[in-house]
Write an enzyme that holds these catalytic residues in place. Structure first.
Site, PDB file in Angstrom:
ATOM      1  N   LYS A   1       0.912  -9.884   2.818  1.00 59.67           N
ATOM      2  CA  LYS A   1       1.520  -8.961   3.792  1.00 59.67           C
ATOM      3  C   LYS A   1       0.770  -8.917   5.132  1.00 59.67           C
ATOM      4  O   LYS A   1       1.391  -8.882   6.191  1.00 59.67           O
ATOM      5  CB  LYS A   1       1.602  -7.552   3.209  1.00 59.67           C
ATOM      6  CG  LYS A   1       2.664  -7.421   2.126  1.00 59.67           C
ATOM      7  CD  LYS A   1       2.778  -5.967   1.662  1.00 59.67           C
ATOM      8  CE  LYS A   1       3.885  -5.831   0.627  1.00 59.67           C
ATOM      9  NZ  LYS A   1       4.077  -4.442   0.198  1.00 59.67           N
TER      10      LYS A   1
ATOM     11  N   ASP B   1       8.402  -0.443   3.457  1.00 59.55           N
ATOM     12  CA  ASP B   1       7.784   0.253   2.313  1.00 59.55           C
ATOM     13  C   ASP B   1       7.763   1.777   2.505  1.00 59.55           C
ATOM     14  O   ASP B   1       8.133   2.530   1.597  1.00 59.55           O
ATOM     15  CB  ASP B   1       6.347  -0.242   2.081  1.00 59.55           C
ATOM     16  CG  ASP B   1       6.307  -1.599   1.387  1.00 59.55           C
ATOM     17  OD1 ASP B   1       7.286  -1.953   0.700  1.00 59.55           O
ATOM     18  OD2 ASP B   1       5.280  -2.300   1.528  1.00 59.55           O
TER      19      ASP B   1
HETATM   20  P1  NDP Z   1      -3.925  -2.645  -3.533  1.00 62.10           P
HETATM   21  O1  NDP Z   1      -4.622  -3.699  -4.334  1.00 62.10           O
HETATM   22  O2  NDP Z   1      -3.813  -2.772  -2.063  1.00 62.10           O
HETATM   23  O3  NDP Z   1      -4.660  -1.227  -3.843  1.00 62.10           O
HETATM   24  C1  NDP Z   1      -5.048  -0.877  -5.157  1.00 62.10           C
HETATM   25  C2  NDP Z   1      -5.493   0.583  -5.186  1.00 62.10           C
HETATM   26  O4  NDP Z   1      -5.755   0.935  -6.566  1.00 62.10           O
HETATM   27  C3  NDP Z   1      -6.788   0.856  -4.422  1.00 62.10           C
HETATM   28  O5  NDP Z   1      -6.749   2.150  -3.884  1.00 62.10           O
HETATM   29  C4  NDP Z   1      -7.849   0.770  -5.548  1.00 62.10           C
HETATM   30  O6  NDP Z   1      -9.018   1.518  -5.295  1.00 62.10           O
HETATM   31  C5  NDP Z   1      -7.085   1.430  -6.680  1.00 62.10           C
HETATM   32  N1  NDP Z   1      -7.622   1.066  -7.989  1.00 62.10           N
HETATM   33  C6  NDP Z   1      -7.572  -0.151  -8.579  1.00 62.10           C
HETATM   34  N2  NDP Z   1      -8.168  -0.097  -9.790  1.00 62.10           N
HETATM   35  C7  NDP Z   1      -8.626   1.178  -9.950  1.00 62.10           C
HETATM   36  C8  NDP Z   1      -9.325   1.843 -10.997  1.00 62.10           C
HETATM   37  N3  NDP Z   1      -9.680   1.229 -12.120  1.00 62.10           N
HETATM   38  N4  NDP Z   1      -9.592   3.165 -10.842  1.00 62.10           N
HETATM   39  C9  NDP Z   1      -9.208   3.816  -9.716  1.00 62.10           C
HETATM   40  N5  NDP Z   1      -8.553   3.233  -8.690  1.00 62.10           N
HETATM   41  C10 NDP Z   1      -8.261   1.922  -8.808  1.00 62.10           C
HETATM   42  O7  NDP Z   1      -2.488  -2.483  -4.213  1.00 62.10           O
HETATM   43  P2  NDP Z   1      -1.141  -1.881  -3.568  1.00 62.10           P
HETATM   44  O8  NDP Z   1      -1.513  -0.739  -2.704  1.00 62.10           O
HETATM   45  O9  NDP Z   1      -0.312  -2.952  -3.015  1.00 62.10           O
HETATM   46  O10 NDP Z   1      -0.368  -1.350  -4.893  1.00 62.10           O
HETATM   47  C11 NDP Z   1      -0.792  -0.172  -5.569  1.00 62.10           C
HETATM   48  C12 NDP Z   1       0.206   0.146  -6.681  1.00 62.10           C
HETATM   49  O11 NDP Z   1       1.478   0.458  -6.129  1.00 62.10           O
HETATM   50  C13 NDP Z   1       0.424  -1.015  -7.660  1.00 62.10           C
HETATM   51  O12 NDP Z   1       0.517  -0.477  -8.950  1.00 62.10           O
HETATM   52  C14 NDP Z   1       1.768  -1.592  -7.247  1.00 62.10           C
HETATM   53  O13 NDP Z   1       2.435  -2.154  -8.343  1.00 62.10           O
HETATM   54  C15 NDP Z   1       2.487  -0.344  -6.753  1.00 62.10           C
HETATM   55  N6  NDP Z   1       3.519  -0.633  -5.728  1.00 62.10           N
HETATM   56  C16 NDP Z   1       4.817  -0.257  -5.972  1.00 62.10           C
HETATM   57  C17 NDP Z   1       5.797  -0.479  -5.041  1.00 62.10           C
HETATM   58  C18 NDP Z   1       7.200  -0.048  -5.328  1.00 62.10           C
HETATM   59  O14 NDP Z   1       8.129  -0.490  -4.614  1.00 62.10           O
HETATM   60  N7  NDP Z   1       7.435   0.788  -6.307  1.00 62.10           N
HETATM   61  C19 NDP Z   1       5.501  -1.142  -3.754  1.00 62.10           C
HETATM   62  C20 NDP Z   1       4.097  -1.493  -3.590  1.00 62.10           C
HETATM   63  C21 NDP Z   1       3.154  -1.256  -4.560  1.00 62.10           C
HETATM   64  P3  NDP Z   1     -10.287   0.828  -4.571  1.00 62.10           P
HETATM   65  O15 NDP Z   1     -10.011   0.899  -3.098  1.00 62.10           O
HETATM   66  O16 NDP Z   1     -11.436   1.678  -4.983  1.00 62.10           O
HETATM   67  O17 NDP Z   1     -10.380  -0.583  -5.086  1.00 62.10           O
END
Ligand code: NDP
Length: 286
Positions: free
Chosen positions: A72, A108
């Protein structure tokens, strides 16, 4: 589906894309409107993405498409122009080719807001929101919520510094919006949980059925609405626990639907057949 010499091709660029539901939803929409268009998923590793897009953009029957993880931000640097939303987020989820010009959009945030209103019956204006996560999805949602004038926005993330960076970014654009960055430790979150109207999980915690909820639903205000962006599994532990306490709880399928419908409308300049798209998506979740 009939492919002709004039079929316009729309591509989903991601890595991986195998589990995406966008092809079934977008192809159903093209068929419903009788459009000679085809939507195909392409799994492109990050190192190959710039050359792939460069080569495709000059193909006359390439109409654009979608961009998902991890391309993206890279896409934002590769297009000719960015919509205001994509420029704000420095991230593109929709590509539109118009007269050889490639424009990057981001649907989004708007897709999330539409789902919030339609699926949860929730108007965020003036409301207090706790957003879990500070990644790409959380960023789009934070800007969208600030834009509609939420009454307060808490951004809570495992890596506090990322929450703080996002809070500063959104606060810089919307100085009137009350924003506070928090970590994810359970104790300091308890008073926040009792005070909010909306909780949004925008972390990837919940993608595995065995993942626990990041927060204690018992501490939430009983009127709060809970949204989990995850849609597979259809019901995360967070949603299950919220429902068990009688809270309104919705998953991310509605956001997927609406961000896709908005992309479809940008490609075709026609109203998206929402019922058809919803039916195609929900057929995957009997
Ligand atoms: P990113 O990889 O950009 O962000 C991941 C986020 O999850 C970060 O804030 C990260 O925290 C956090 N995280 C990951 N593992 C853990 C953990 N074990 N404990 C706590 N926090 C954790 O992903 P996206 O933002 O693109 O996607 C996030 C979610 O949203 C996904 O599940 C995705 O499937 C969903 N999504 C759904 C959409 C829809 O249309 N319904 C569209 C886009 C996304 P940290 O910064 O500390 O690593």
């Amino acid at each position: 589906m009939r492919i002709t010499g004039k079929t316009k091709i729309y591509v989903l660029f991601g890595h991986p894309v195998q589990h995406s539901l966008s092809p079934v939803m977008q192809n159903a929409a093209f068929q419903a409107l009788g459009l000679d268009c085809l939507y195909i998923p392409w799994s492109v590793p990050p190192r190959a993405f710039p050359d792939t897009l460069k080569a495709l953009r000059d193909m006359e029957n390439f109409g654009g498409g979608n961009v998902t993880i991890p391309h993206k931000e890279q896409a934002a640097a590769l297009v000719d122009d960015l919509s205001p939303e994509a420029a704000l987020l420095n991230a593109v989820n929709t590509l539109v080719k118009e007269e050889g010009h490639l424009v990057g959009h981001n649907t989004d945030g708007a897709g999330f807001l539409q789902s919030l209103r339609e699926d949860a019956g929730f108007d965020p204006k003036g409301k207090r929101v706790l957003l879990l996560g500070a990644g790409g999805a959380a960023k789009a949602i934070a800007f969208a919520l600030a834009e509609v004038g939420v009454g307060g926005l808490f951004i809570s993330n495992r890596t506090w510094q990322r929450a703080e960076t996002l809070a500063q970014l959104v606060g810089g654009k919307y100085p009137g919006c009350q924003i506070l960055a928090l970590g994810l430790q359970k104790e300091p979150l308890v008073p926040v949980l009792a005070s909010i109207d909306l909780l949004v999980n925008a972390t990837s915690v919940g993608l595995h059925a065995s993942d626990p909820s990041l927060i204690d639903c018992g501490a939430l205000n009983p009127q709060a609405v809970v949204v989990d962006l995850i849609y597979n599994p259809e019901e995360t532990t967070l949603l299950r626990e919220a429902k068990a306490r009688g809270l309104k709880a919705v998953n991310g399928l509605g956001m997927l639907l609406h961000q896709g419908a908005l992309a479809f409308e940008r490609w075709t300049k026609q109203k998206a057949p929402l019922a058809v798209m919803r039916g195609a998506l929900f057929s995957r979740f009997p």
